[in-house]
Write a protein that holds these residues in place. Sequence first.
Motif, PDB file in Angstrom:
ATOM      1  N   LEU A  29      25.358 -35.719  20.857  1.00  9.17           N
ATOM      2  CA  LEU A  29      25.796 -34.646  21.754  1.00  9.17           C
ATOM      3  C   LEU A  29      25.982 -33.329  21.002  1.00  9.17           C
ATOM      4  O   LEU A  29      25.719 -32.255  21.538  1.00  9.17           O
ATOM      5  CB  LEU A  29      27.087 -35.040  22.471  1.00  9.17           C
ATOM      6  N   ASN A  30      26.421 -33.402  19.779  1.00  7.77           N
ATOM      7  CA  ASN A  30      26.632 -32.193  18.985  1.00  7.77           C
ATOM      8  C   ASN A  30      25.311 -31.587  18.543  1.00  7.77           C
ATOM      9  O   ASN A  30      25.238 -30.394  18.261  1.00  7.77           O
ATOM     10  CB  ASN A  30      27.515 -32.524  17.778  1.00  7.77           C
ATOM     11  N   ALA A  31      24.239 -32.372  18.475  1.00 10.40           N
ATOM     12  CA  ALA A  31      22.927 -31.845  18.098  1.00 10.40           C
ATOM     13  C   ALA A  31      22.469 -30.819  19.130  1.00 10.40           C
ATOM     14  O   ALA A  31      21.885 -29.787  18.775  1.00 10.40           O
ATOM     15  CB  ALA A  31      21.918 -32.969  17.976  1.00 10.40           C
ATOM     16  N   GLY A  32      22.718 -31.059  20.404  1.00  3.70           N
ATOM     17  CA  GLY A  32      22.374 -30.090  21.449  1.00  3.70           C
ATOM     18  C   GLY A  32      23.165 -28.804  21.290  1.00  3.70           C
ATOM     19  O   GLY A  32      22.644 -27.707  21.475  1.00  3.70           O
ATOM     20  N   ALA A  33      24.440 -28.929  20.936  1.00  3.84           N
ATOM     21  CA  ALA A  33      25.278 -27.744  20.731  1.00  3.84           C
ATOM     22  C   ALA A  33      24.797 -26.967  19.506  1.00  3.84           C
ATOM     23  O   ALA A  33      24.755 -25.727  19.525  1.00  3.84           O
ATOM     24  CB  ALA A  33      26.735 -28.153  20.565  1.00  3.84           C
ATOM     25  N   ARG A  34      24.445 -27.688  18.438  1.00  3.64           N
ATOM     26  CA  ARG A  34      23.918 -26.997  17.254  1.00  3.64           C
ATOM     27  C   ARG A  34      22.605 -26.294  17.565  1.00  3.64           C
ATOM     28  O   ARG A  34      22.358 -25.184  17.099  1.00  3.64           O
ATOM     29  CB  ARG A  34      23.714 -27.988  16.108  1.00  3.64           C
ATOM     30  N   ASN A  35      21.761 -26.937  18.372  1.00  5.92           N
ATOM     31  CA  ASN A  35      20.487 -26.340  18.762  1.00  5.92           C
ATOM     32  C   ASN A  35      20.737 -25.088  19.607  1.00  5.92           C
ATOM     33  O   ASN A  35      20.077 -24.063  19.415  1.00  5.92           O
ATOM     34  CB  ASN A  35      19.646 -27.354  19.538  1.00  5.92           C
ATOM     35  N   ALA A  36      21.690 -25.155  20.528  1.00  3.15           N
ATOM     36  CA  ALA A  36      22.023 -23.982  21.344  1.00  3.15           C
ATOM     37  C   ALA A  36      22.568 -22.859  20.474  1.00  3.15           C
ATOM     38  O   ALA A  36      22.226 -21.681  20.669  1.00  3.15           O
ATOM     39  CB  ALA A  36      23.037 -24.361  22.418  1.00  3.15           C
ATOM     40  N   GLN A  37      23.403 -23.205  19.499  1.00  2.00           N
ATOM     41  CA  GLN A  37      23.944 -22.183  18.597  1.00  2.00           C
ATOM     42  C   GLN A  37      22.830 -21.557  17.761  1.00  2.00           C
ATOM     43  O   GLN A  37      22.798 -20.350  17.553  1.00  2.00           O
ATOM     44  CB  GLN A  37      24.999 -22.815  17.693  1.00  2.00           C
ATOM     45  N   ARG A  38      21.891 -22.388  17.299  1.00  2.00           N
ATOM     46  CA  ARG A  38      20.757 -21.883  16.533  1.00  2.00           C
ATOM     47  C   ARG A  38      19.899 -20.954  17.395  1.00  2.00           C
ATOM     48  O   ARG A  38      19.441 -19.894  16.941  1.00  2.00           O
ATOM     49  CB  ARG A  38      19.920 -23.047  16.024  1.00  2.00           C
ATOM     50  N   LEU A  39      19.690 -21.309  18.668  1.00  4.74           N
ATOM     51  CA  LEU A  39      18.919 -20.447  19.573  1.00  4.74           C
ATOM     52  C   LEU A  39      19.632 -19.125  19.831  1.00  4.74           C
ATOM     53  O   LEU A  39      18.999 -18.065  19.892  1.00  4.74           O
ATOM     54  CB  LEU A  39      18.658 -21.175  20.896  1.00  4.74           C
ATOM     55  N   LYS A  40      20.952 -19.170  19.994  1.00  9.41           N
ATOM     56  CA  LYS A  40      21.718 -17.937  20.179  1.00  9.41           C
ATOM     57  C   LYS A  40      21.602 -17.041  18.948  1.00  9.41           C
ATOM     58  O   LYS A  40      21.467 -15.822  19.074  1.00  9.41           O
ATOM     59  CB  LYS A  40      23.186 -18.253  20.454  1.00  9.41           C
ATOM     60  N   LEU A  41      21.634 -17.641  17.783  1.00  7.82           N
ATOM     61  CA  LEU A  41      21.498 -16.871  16.547  1.00  7.82           C
ATOM     62  C   LEU A  41      20.116 -16.227  16.463  1.00  7.82           C
ATOM     63  O   LEU A  41      19.994 -15.043  16.109  1.00  7.82           O
ATOM     64  CB  LEU A  41      21.755 -17.780  15.341  1.00  7.82           C
ATOM     65  N   ARG A  42      19.075 -16.983  16.816  1.00  6.46           N
ATOM     66  CA  ARG A  42      17.712 -16.429  16.812  1.00  6.46           C
ATOM     67  C   ARG A  42      17.568 -15.306  17.831  1.00  6.46           C
ATOM     68  O   ARG A  42      16.923 -14.286  17.564  1.00  6.46           O
ATOM     69  CB  ARG A  42      16.689 -17.525  17.107  1.00  6.46           C
ATOM     70  N   LEU A  43      18.176 -15.484  19.015  1.00 10.36           N
ATOM     71  CA  LEU A  43      18.125 -14.451  20.047  1.00 10.36           C
ATOM     72  C   LEU A  43      18.816 -13.178  19.572  1.00 10.36           C
ATOM     73  O   LEU A  43      18.298 -12.073  19.762  1.00 10.36           O
ATOM     74  CB  LEU A  43      18.777 -14.960  21.335  1.00 10.36           C
TER      75      LEU A  43
END
Length: 145
Positions: A29-43
């Motif tokens: 479940l935390n992998a999805g949150a890390r992926n979302a955080q990584r996408l926010k950082l890229r954005l």
Amino acid sequence: MEASNINMVLAAACLVAGTGIGALGYHLLNAGARNAQRLKLRLTERERQLTEWKDGVDEHLRGMDELVHRLVEDGQSLRQALDDSARRLGSDAIAAPIAEVPATQEEEDIAVPRDYADGNRGTLSEDFGLRKAGEEEHSPHPQRY
């Protein structure tokens, strides 16, 4: 006593299994949150790059505007110097303001395209392409429409 040992072993195994399943679930479940955080950082990084690019384009356009303005001023000062020199030397042909160039004969002869034919026998005529009863075909090839 043997039954109580089995209960204790079973309780310990369930505790270990529950901890393992919980850790695995948290990791997934935390992998999805890390992926979302990584996408926010890229954005955020892309937005920063876009802002820098827009600022660079604005700066470039301001520079180009300044160059064009200087070019126009230089052209006007050159024209003024030419007029002053012509007046000083007595040439009225150059000193006179430039009149608008008249249209050439070729420009006047060009007709606007029309979607109709001259006269009353054009391609939009009802009897276009129809022959009278007594006329014979003179061309060996049929007409193309």
